[in-house]
Write a protein that holds these residues in place. Structure first.
Motif, short mmCIF file in Angstrom:
data_model
loop_
_atom_site.label_atom_id
_atom_site.label_comp_id
_atom_site.label_asym_id
_atom_site.label_seq_id
_atom_site.Cartn_x
_atom_site.Cartn_y
_atom_site.Cartn_z
N UNK A 283 0.83 -1.22 0.00
CA UNK A 283 0.00 0.00 0.00
C UNK A 283 0.86 1.26 0.00
N UNK A 284 1.94 1.26 0.75
CA UNK A 284 2.82 2.43 0.81
C UNK A 284 3.45 2.69 -0.56
N UNK A 285 3.86 1.64 -1.23
CA UNK A 285 4.45 1.82 -2.56
C UNK A 285 3.41 2.35 -3.55
N UNK A 286 2.20 1.83 -3.46
CA UNK A 286 1.14 2.31 -4.35
C UNK A 286 0.83 3.79 -4.08
N UNK A 287 0.76 4.15 -2.82
CA UNK A 287 0.49 5.55 -2.46
C UNK A 287 1.61 6.46 -2.93
N UNK A 288 2.85 6.01 -2.78
CA UNK A 288 4.00 6.81 -3.22
C UNK A 288 3.98 6.99 -4.74
N UNK B 38 12.19 1.52 1.83
CA UNK B 38 13.04 0.55 2.50
C UNK B 38 12.18 -0.27 3.46
N UNK B 39 12.36 -1.59 3.44
CA UNK B 39 11.69 -2.46 4.40
C UNK B 39 12.69 -2.78 5.51
N UNK B 40 12.28 -2.52 6.74
CA UNK B 40 13.13 -2.78 7.90
C UNK B 40 12.52 -3.95 8.65
N UNK B 41 13.25 -5.06 8.72
CA UNK B 41 12.73 -6.26 9.37
C UNK B 41 13.50 -6.64 10.63
N UNK C 40 -4.66 2.95 1.07
CA UNK C 40 -3.76 3.66 0.16
C UNK C 40 -4.04 5.16 0.23
N UNK C 41 -5.31 5.54 0.25
CA UNK C 41 -5.69 6.96 0.32
C UNK C 41 -5.17 7.59 1.62
N UNK C 42 -5.32 6.90 2.73
CA UNK C 42 -4.83 7.43 4.01
C UNK C 42 -3.32 7.59 3.99
N UNK C 43 -2.63 6.62 3.42
CA UNK C 43 -1.16 6.72 3.32
C UNK C 43 -0.77 7.88 2.42
N UNK C 44 -1.48 8.06 1.33
CA UNK C 44 -1.17 9.17 0.42
C UNK C 44 -1.29 10.51 1.16
N UNK C 45 -2.28 10.64 2.02
CA UNK C 45 -2.44 11.86 2.82
C UNK C 45 -1.28 12.02 3.79
#
Length: 77
Positions: free
Chosen positions: A19-24, A34-37, A68-73
């Motif tokens: 979702x973060x990548x789609x929003x970006x 970056x994914x931090x595991x 996705x919308x919330x992340x985009x905001x």
């Protein structure tokens, strides 16, 4: 913009990354994701509940998977 998705690799963490990548992508801004595991690195970043999202060094959400919308905001802040 520097986006970090923090989590141990569970389904929620992976879903947040997608979702973060789609929003970006939708934002039209240049970004690095970056994914931090590593749990020690996650704790060092100040996060105690995963999944979490950090944008340019600021924790913007933790313990939830926003839409996705919330992340985009969140990326616009």
């Amino acid at each position: 913009m520097f986006i970090q998705v923090l989590g141990t690799g569970c389904a929620k963490c992976n879903h947040l990354a997608v979702r973060a990548e789609e929003a970006a992508e939708q934002s039209g801004k240049e970004y690095t994701l970056e994914k931090v595991t590593d749990i020690n690195h996650i704790i060092a970043l100040g996060v105690l509940t995963t999944p979490a999202l950090i944008v340019d060094g600021k924790i913007v959400c933790s313990g939830t998977v926003p839409s996705v919308e919330e992340i985009r905001k969140l990326l616009e802040c």
